[in-house]
Design a protein around this motif. Structure first.
Motif, PDB file in Angstrom:
ATOM      1  N   GLY A 412      74.910   5.329  16.781  1.00 18.31           N
ATOM      2  CA  GLY A 412      75.103   4.825  15.428  1.00 18.31           C
ATOM      3  C   GLY A 412      75.948   5.778  14.599  1.00 18.31           C
ATOM      4  N   ALA A 413      76.567   5.242  13.531  1.00  9.95           N
ATOM      5  CA  ALA A 413      77.468   6.040  12.699  1.00  9.95           C
ATOM      6  C   ALA A 413      76.676   6.817  11.659  1.00  9.95           C
ATOM      7  CB  ALA A 413      78.496   5.124  12.034  1.00  9.95           C
ATOM      8  N   ASP A 414      75.955   7.855  12.122  1.00  7.89           N
ATOM      9  CA  ASP A 414      75.144   8.652  11.205  1.00  7.89           C
ATOM     10  C   ASP A 414      75.896   9.915  10.785  1.00  7.89           C
ATOM     11  OD1 ASP A 414      75.044  10.278  13.461  1.00  7.89           O
ATOM     12  OD2 ASP A 414      72.980   9.748  13.963  1.00  7.89           O
ATOM     13  N   THR A 415      75.275  10.704   9.907  1.00  2.00           N
ATOM     14  CA  THR A 415      75.942  11.878   9.346  1.00  2.00           C
ATOM     15  C   THR A 415      76.163  12.966  10.388  1.00  2.00           C
ATOM     16  OG1 THR A 415      75.012  11.423   7.157  1.00  2.00           O
ATOM     17  CG2 THR A 415      75.767  13.673   7.577  1.00  2.00           C
ATOM     18  N   THR A 416      75.226  13.144  11.306  1.00  2.00           N
ATOM     19  CA  THR A 416      75.418  14.141  12.367  1.00  2.00           C
ATOM     20  C   THR A 416      76.655  13.818  13.190  1.00  2.00           C
ATOM     21  OG1 THR A 416      73.035  14.562  12.507  1.00  2.00           O
ATOM     22  CG2 THR A 416      74.372  15.201  14.397  1.00  2.00           C
ATOM     23  N   GLY A 417      76.802  12.544  13.537  1.00  2.00           N
ATOM     24  CA  GLY A 417      77.975  12.124  14.289  1.00  2.00           C
ATOM     25  C   GLY A 417      79.261  12.336  13.509  1.00  2.00           C
ATOM     26  N   LEU A 418      79.209  12.088  12.191  1.00  2.00           N
ATOM     27  CA  LEU A 418      80.391  12.305  11.348  1.00  2.00           C
ATOM     28  C   LEU A 418      80.800  13.765  11.352  1.00  2.00           C
ATOM     29  CD1 LEU A 418      82.419  11.169   9.222  1.00  2.00           C
ATOM     30  CD2 LEU A 418      80.754  11.888   7.486  1.00  2.00           C
ATOM     31  N   HIS A 419      79.838  14.675  11.246  1.00  2.00           N
ATOM     32  CA  HIS A 419      80.150  16.106  11.249  1.00  2.00           C
ATOM     33  C   HIS A 419      80.742  16.551  12.594  1.00  2.00           C
ATOM     34  CE1 HIS A 419      77.107  16.939   7.755  1.00  2.00           C
ATOM     35  NE2 HIS A 419      78.203  16.296   7.364  1.00  2.00           N
ATOM     36  N   ASP A 420      80.197  16.036  13.684  1.00  3.28           N
ATOM     37  CA  ASP A 420      80.755  16.369  15.007  1.00  3.28           C
ATOM     38  C   ASP A 420      82.184  15.839  15.134  1.00  3.28           C
ATOM     39  OD1 ASP A 420      78.390  17.588  15.696  1.00  3.28           O
ATOM     40  OD2 ASP A 420      77.588  15.830  16.754  1.00  3.28           O
ATOM     41  N   LEU A 421      82.400  14.641  14.630  1.00  7.95           N
ATOM     42  CA  LEU A 421      83.742  14.055  14.659  1.00  7.95           C
ATOM     43  C   LEU A 421      84.711  14.892  13.827  1.00  7.95           C
ATOM     44  CD1 LEU A 421      85.628  11.704  15.457  1.00  7.95           C
ATOM     45  CD2 LEU A 421      84.843  10.500  13.388  1.00  7.95           C
ATOM     46  N   ALA A 422      84.274  15.333  12.654  1.00  9.24           N
ATOM     47  CA  ALA A 422      85.127  16.146  11.791  1.00  9.24           C
ATOM     48  C   ALA A 422      85.506  17.461  12.452  1.00  9.24           C
ATOM     49  CB  ALA A 422      84.419  16.405  10.460  1.00  9.24           C
ATOM     50  N   ALA A 423      84.567  18.091  13.129  1.00  7.09           N
ATOM     51  CA  ALA A 423      84.866  19.353  13.824  1.00  7.09           C
ATOM     52  C   ALA A 423      85.914  19.137  14.911  1.00  7.09           C
ATOM     53  CB  ALA A 423      83.579  19.928  14.417  1.00  7.09           C
ATOM     54  N   PHE A 424      85.792  18.039  15.642  1.00 14.14           N
ATOM     55  CA  PHE A 424      86.786  17.708  16.668  1.00 14.14           C
ATOM     56  C   PHE A 424      88.165  17.498  16.044  1.00 14.14           C
ATOM     57  CE2 PHE A 424      89.024  14.113  18.707  1.00 14.14           C
ATOM     58  CZ  PHE A 424      89.337  14.703  19.927  1.00 14.14           C
ATOM     59  N   LEU A 425      88.210  16.806  14.918  1.00 16.17           N
ATOM     60  CA  LEU A 425      89.488  16.519  14.269  1.00 16.17           C
ATOM     61  C   LEU A 425      90.135  17.775  13.695  1.00 16.17           C
ATOM     62  CD1 LEU A 425      88.632  13.176  12.437  1.00 16.17           C
ATOM     63  CD2 LEU A 425      89.728  13.510  14.662  1.00 16.17           C
ATOM     64  N   ILE A 426      89.341  18.742  13.288  1.00 13.88           N
ATOM     65  CA  ILE A 426      89.892  20.016  12.816  1.00 13.88           C
ATOM     66  C   ILE A 426      90.649  20.710  13.939  1.00 13.88           C
ATOM     67  CG2 ILE A 426      89.246  22.348  12.075  1.00 13.88           C
ATOM     68  CD1 ILE A 426      87.045  21.043  10.376  1.00 13.88           C
ATOM     69  N   VAL A 427      90.111  20.665  15.137  1.00 12.77           N
ATOM     70  CA  VAL A 427      90.793  21.259  16.293  1.00 12.77           C
ATOM     71  C   VAL A 427      92.118  20.540  16.553  1.00 12.77           C
ATOM     72  CG1 VAL A 427      90.653  21.680  18.770  1.00 12.77           C
ATOM     73  CG2 VAL A 427      88.644  22.055  17.325  1.00 12.77           C
ATOM     74  N   VAL A 428      92.096  19.207  16.507  1.00 14.03           N
ATOM     75  CA  VAL A 428      93.312  18.429  16.762  1.00 14.03           C
ATOM     76  C   VAL A 428      94.373  18.716  15.708  1.00 14.03           C
ATOM     77  CG1 VAL A 428      94.264  16.100  16.942  1.00 14.03           C
ATOM     78  CG2 VAL A 428      92.030  16.609  17.941  1.00 14.03           C
ATOM     79  N   ALA A 429      93.986  18.733  14.434  1.00 22.19           N
ATOM     80  CA  ALA A 429      94.936  19.019  13.360  1.00 22.19           C
ATOM     81  C   ALA A 429      95.485  20.435  13.473  1.00 22.19           C
ATOM     82  CB  ALA A 429      94.270  18.812  12.003  1.00 22.19           C
ATOM     83  N   GLY A 430      94.655  21.370  13.936  1.00 21.83           N
ATOM     84  CA  GLY A 430      95.124  22.743  14.144  1.00 21.83           C
ATOM     85  C   GLY A 430      96.185  22.809  15.229  1.00 21.83           C
ATOM     86  N   LEU A 431      95.985  22.060  16.318  1.00 29.48           N
ATOM     87  CA  LEU A 431      96.993  22.003  17.384  1.00 29.48           C
ATOM     88  C   LEU A 431      98.301  21.406  16.871  1.00 29.48           C
ATOM     89  CD1 LEU A 431      94.817  20.777  20.405  1.00 29.48           C
ATOM     90  CD2 LEU A 431      95.794  23.054  20.077  1.00 29.48           C
TER      91      LEU A 431
END
Length: 457
Positions: A412-431
């Motif tokens: 489900g689209a809960d807040t924990t999942g959102l935070h994990d997704l955001a951390a992944f996207l920070i890595v991608v944007a950094g690359l």
């Protein structure tokens, strides 16, 4: 290889049909963002299942864009444009009448193939006209598509509020009819192609198989499906072997292999769109399921992103500062993703609005800068295929984002999942930021030459 194109006058009557054709895909990409939750409820499907509605379109489009682009290079824009528009209309009818999620996925696949022709046809005709300074035309093309991408969630929310989620499929029917009418009247007829070389059917098949295997794995990364990766590698090897030996290859790997700046543009598109689509789909699902908003309200909260993106694209479109635009886009993605880490179910809506505003900057800068870069980097004789391949990498980014969203929102689209997704996207944007800083060719891209436009491939 350098191809000089004589400077001519672009027929501005073509702008309307080309813009309409180019926005068919973003219409179907963006309006669905707020429809995933209502569709899931209607068919009792989890986010991992409704994700196929996203992946089905991008799988078809990522495979079809360069294929259709190559057909445009060979047979001209008119026939492919009209065929694509007709398929979009059929897919709209299938979506409206779909009795199950599986049929709805089929409609999205048909939409993916149908929307393949618009963008390559537009890039082909603009490049063939030999416009020396295409900034205005490319800006019009990009701003229109960008406007639809960023306004789409808001429009989708309003359509769902008025007529239910099937309305986001029904909207394709009048758009397809309009494209057919304008395309038939205005698009130029192409001369008959030479018959001395056959179309590279085997190369196209190996390319399609490679992408399909790769994207199916990205849709559901697991040990059970790990066999798809060696299959993709074998098919890719066969594709390269074939293209190096065929007289008129579908994709000339020697040209692409020797054009480092163009390859860098493709990789930038993949990274930028991974972040963009994860925000568009993942963040929107969290607003509805994790923050308790309706589809209409979630769409309205993305409206600030829409306004900023359109404004930025319009103001900067004619400026050839590729590197500056890309740097600003990557940095904005980093900041916005970092702010997503502070959100929870009780967060004030003004924080969501700020994130939406910041995300408007990369939405307005990245796609436009990469599209303009490709215009100058690609071989004019393969502009359709090159433009289609840019979209392929963009949709690979969409598939990566879909896989990430499905993994982090597994329950489900809960807040924990959102935070994990955001951390992944920070890595991608950094690359993405590192790649931009490491590319010196961006500093002088688009400088005029004595012979008009020159494309190096």
């Amino acid at each position: 290889m350098t191809t000089a194109v004589a400077v001519q006058t672009f027929d501005r009557r073509l702008i309307l049909p080309l813009v309409l054709g180019a926005i068919l895909n973003p219409v179907n990409s963006s309006t669905l963002a707020v429809a995933l939750v209502p569709i899931g409820l209607a068919f009792h499907a989890l986010p991992a299942e409704t994700a196929w509605l996203v992946s089905g379109l991008y799988l078809a489009t990522a495979t079809g864009q360069p294929v259709v682009g190559r057909l445009v290079d060979r047979y001209g824009a008119r026939k492919l444009y009209l065929a694509g528009a007709a398929l979009v209309g059929v897919a709209g009818v299938v979506g409206v009448l779909a009795p199950s999620l599986g049929v709805l996925v089929l409609a999205r696949v048909l939409l993916g193939f149908g929307t393949c022709a618009g963008y390559p046809a537009a890039m082909y005709l603009i490049r063939r006209s030999g416009v020396e300074k295409p900034g205005g035309l490319l800006t019009a093309l990009n701003v229109s598509a960008q406007t639809v991408v960023v306004v789409g969630p808001t429009l989708g929310g309003l359509l769902i509020g008025l007529a239910g989620w099937r309305a986001v499929f029904a909207v394709n029917i009048p758009l397809a009819v309009l494209c057919l009418i304008l395309g038939s009247i205005l698009l130029p007829r192409a001369p008959r192609p030479g018959a001395h070389v056959r179309l590279d059917h085997l190369g196209i098949g190996l390319f399609a198989g490679t992408l399909t295997a790769l994207m199916l794995y990205l849709q559901e990364p697991s040990v059970r499906l790990i066999w798809l990766l060696p299959l993709a590698a074998v098919l890719a090897g066969g594709f390269v072997w074939r293209e190096l030996r065929y007289a008129d290859p579908f994709l000339d790997v020697r040209v692409f292999g020797g054009n480092g700046p163009l390859i860098a543009t493709y990789v930038r598109a993949l990274l930028a769109q991974t972040v963009a689509y994860a925000y568009l789909y993942g963040f929107t699902q969290w607003l509805e399921a994790g923050h308790g908003l309706s589809a209409s309200h979630a769409g309205l909260l993305l409206l600030p992103m829409s306004l900023v993106a359109v404004g930025v694209s319009t103001l900067t479109g004619r400026r050839a500062e590729f590197r500056g635009k890309l740097l600003a886009g990557a940095l904005s993605q980093l900041v916005a993703c970092a702010l997503m880490l502070v959100l929870d179910a009780g967060s004030a809506l003004w924080i969501v609005v700020i994130i939406s505003v910041i995300f408007g900057l990369p939405q307005g800068l990245n796609s436009l800068a990469n599209q303009n870069a490709l215009y100058f980097q690609a071989d004019a004789d393969r502009m359709g295929a090159s433009a289609g391949l840019l979209r392929t990498f963009s949709y690979l980014g969409a598939m990566v984002s879909s896989a990430a969203t499905g993994a982090f929102f597994k329950h489900g689209a809960d807040t924990t999942g959102l935070h994990d997704l955001a951390a992944f996207l920070i890595v991608v944007a950094g690359l993405l930021l590192v790649l931009i800083l490491a590319d010196p060719s961006l500093r002088h891209l688009g400088a005029p030459t004595p012979k008009g436009i020159a494309a190096t491939g």
